[in-house]
Structures are given as structure tokens and as C-alpha cells.
Design a protein around this motif. Structure first.
Motif, PDB file in Angstrom:
ATOM      1  N   SER A   1       0.813  -1.217   0.000  1.00  9.26           N
ATOM      2  CA  SER A   1       0.000   0.000   0.000  1.00  9.26           C
ATOM      3  C   SER A   1       0.845   1.264   0.000  1.00  9.26           C
ATOM      4  O   SER A   1       0.345   2.339  -0.350  1.00  9.26           O
ATOM      5  CB  SER A   1      -0.936   0.004   1.217  1.00  9.26           C
TER       6      SER A   1
ATOM      7  N   ARG B   1       3.579  -2.365  -5.824  1.00  8.35           N
ATOM      8  CA  ARG B   1       2.345  -2.742  -6.513  1.00  8.35           C
ATOM      9  C   ARG B   1       2.631  -3.218  -7.938  1.00  8.35           C
ATOM     10  O   ARG B   1       2.003  -4.153  -8.427  1.00  8.35           O
ATOM     11  CB  ARG B   1       1.356  -1.574  -6.510  1.00  8.35           C
TER      12      ARG B   1
ATOM     13  N   TYR C   1      -5.520   2.585  -7.098  1.00 14.64           N
ATOM     14  CA  TYR C   1      -5.414   1.814  -5.854  1.00 14.64           C
ATOM     15  C   TYR C   1      -5.835   2.721  -4.700  1.00 14.64           C
ATOM     16  O   TYR C   1      -5.323   3.843  -4.569  1.00 14.64           O
ATOM     17  CB  TYR C   1      -3.993   1.303  -5.671  1.00 14.64           C
TER      18      TYR C   1
ATOM     19  N   ILE D   1      -5.659   2.868  -1.298  1.00 16.69           N
ATOM     20  CA  ILE D   1      -5.068   3.021   0.034  1.00 16.69           C
ATOM     21  C   ILE D   1      -3.621   3.462  -0.074  1.00 16.69           C
ATOM     22  O   ILE D   1      -2.897   3.067  -0.987  1.00 16.69           O
ATOM     23  CB  ILE D   1      -5.171   1.698   0.822  1.00 16.69           C
TER      24      ILE D   1
ATOM     25  N   THR E   1      -0.090   4.807   2.670  1.00 19.82           N
ATOM     26  CA  THR E   1       0.413   4.834   4.044  1.00 19.82           C
ATOM     27  C   THR E   1       1.093   6.173   4.310  1.00 19.82           C
ATOM     28  O   THR E   1       1.760   6.727   3.444  1.00 19.82           O
ATOM     29  CB  THR E   1       1.425   3.698   4.309  1.00 19.82           C
TER      30      THR E   1
ATOM     31  N   PHE F   1      -2.636   3.754   7.801  1.00 20.87           N
ATOM     32  CA  PHE F   1      -3.314   3.573   6.522  1.00 20.87           C
ATOM     33  C   PHE F   1      -4.330   4.694   6.332  1.00 20.87           C
ATOM     34  O   PHE F   1      -5.136   4.973   7.222  1.00 20.87           O
ATOM     35  CB  PHE F   1      -4.035   2.225   6.479  1.00 20.87           C
TER      36      PHE F   1
END
Length: 225
Positions: free
Chosen positions: A87, A93, A123, A125, A127, A132
Motif C-alpha cells: 500500500s 504494486r 489503488y 489506500i 500509508t 493507513f
């Protein structure tokens, strides 16, 4: 697991991975060759993930750390640690997304190629430090110079495991304990537990590969109301 307990677990897991990554970087600092990232073919996933890495621009220092964190979590069968790295980095990713991904609103999602999915940058989400938040709020926070934490919208997570080691992550936004007036007296660092889901939400699905997991479905729920 409560939202508060989950937050503590994520922070401890992420901190351990950061320390492991820093230690690994220190151990590898002896030569230029050793300081370079490990060959993608030595990373979890083997040839398929190597092909993804070959098509991805060279990562920066932060992405290299997240890639190391993801690889360590894969080796430890630590999905929560893997999800934190996934994330927090577009490079992670790119390496751990399936060749085809189902994406879109629930009931009307469609299959798209990995490249099309990644190019959409949808995407949901991100950090910030060890927390999160929604990717949209993280982008707004960055555009504002990173000086207004009120722009950040926390995300509550629920992890599920199927018998074939597929992993599901239900995520939701809304009213958290920190939003109550007054907030709970025993509220520690972070937003606390989700009280009411009233914002964007959805489900992320990951399936196991030879040595890790890959995202294959990113379905978002229709707006509430």
C-alpha cells in the motif's frame, strides 16, 4: 481484532520490517554491487515478478526499502507486513499485481491488464508513517505541503483468509473514535476504531503465487446513500 489492536500490530510489524531493511542496507553497503537492489529473479515470485520489474522504472530509495520489506514479509508468510509495503509503494504494486485485475464498482467491475490498472493509479489506500489512509487524502496532504494532518482520511481494515491462502482486505472510511466529541479518554495514538462506515469502502483480493501474493481484484463499493 479491534481497530486499535490492529493499528498496534501494524505499527509493530512495520517497524520491525523497517529495522530489518535498514540493517540489510548497512550490511550491503560494502560495495557498489552489493548496494544495488537484489535481482528481481531472486525476489519472491521468480520469473513472473521479474518480468514486471523489468517493465518498471528504477525505484528510488523509498521504493527500494518497501520492495525489501515486501520480500521479507513474503519469506515470513506475513501478509499484514506485505500489505503495508504494497500500500505504500507504487513499485511494490507494480511487482505484485496480477497480469489481469478486476477493478471498478461492485457489480460493474471489469478485467483490465496490469499496465492499464497501474496507469489508472486508482489503488485506494496509501500509508503515512505507520498509518493507513485513503490514497486521495494522501495526495491532498502532499499537495498541501504535508503540513495539515486534518486532510488525511484514515482507513479501517479487516483481513480474511480463505482455505487456499487467498487473502481479502475489506477497507472502509467513516467516523472513527477520534471524531467523537469528546473522543474516548483512553484513545491512544491513531484514529481508534471505526464507529460508523459512511464513506468510500471496498475489497482488495490477493492470491498466492509460488512465494508471495499478487493483487487480482480491486472492487469498490458504490457511494453510500
Amino acid at each position: 481484532m479491534s481497530g486499535r489492536q490492529a493499528a498496534k500490530r501494524f505499527k509493530l510489524a512495520a517497524a520491525a520490517l523497517v529495522l530489518a531493511g535498514v540493517a540489510a542496507c548497512g550490511a550491503e553497503a560494502g560495495s557498489t554491487a552489493d548496494a544495488a537492489p537484489a535481482s528481481p529473479r531472486d525476489m519472491p515470485g521468480g520469473g513472473a515478478e521479474a518480468a514486471r520489474a523489468d517493465a518498471t522504472p528504477s525505484p528510488g530509495e523509498s521504493d527500494r526499502l518497501r520492495l525489501d520489506m515486501a520480500a521479507a514479509a513474503c519469506r515470513a508468510d506475513d501478509f499484514e507486513g506485505f500489505f503495508f509495503a504494497f500500500s505504500g509503494s507504487a513499485a511494490v504494486r507494480a511487482r505484485y499485481t496480477a497480469a489481469e485485475v478486476g477493478a471498478g464498482l461492485r457489480g460493474s467491475s471489469r478485467l483490465m491488464t496490469r499496465r492499464d490498472y497501474l496507469d489508472r493509479q486508482s489503488y485506494p489506500i496509501a500509508t503515512i508513517d505507520m498509518s493507513f489512509v485513503t490514497a486521495a487524502s494522501a495526495a491532498a496532504f502532499a499537495r498541501g505541503g504535508g503540513n495539515d494532518p486534518k486532510l488525511l482520511r484514515p482507513v479501517a481494515l479487516e483481513f480474511n483468509t480463505a482455505g487456499d491462502n487467498r487473502r481479502g482486505v475489506d477497507w472502509a472510511t467513516g467516523t472513527f473514535e477520534q471524531d467523537l466529541d469528546p473522543p474516548p479518554a483512553d484513545l491512544e495514538e491513531g484514529p481508534g476504531a471505526l464507529i460508523e462506515g459512511s464513506g468510500p469502502s471496498g475489497t482488495l483480493l490477493f492470491r498466492p503465487t509460488a512465494t508471495c501474493w499478487e493483487l487480482f481484484d480491486d472492487v469498490q463499493n458504490p457511494p453510500p446513500g
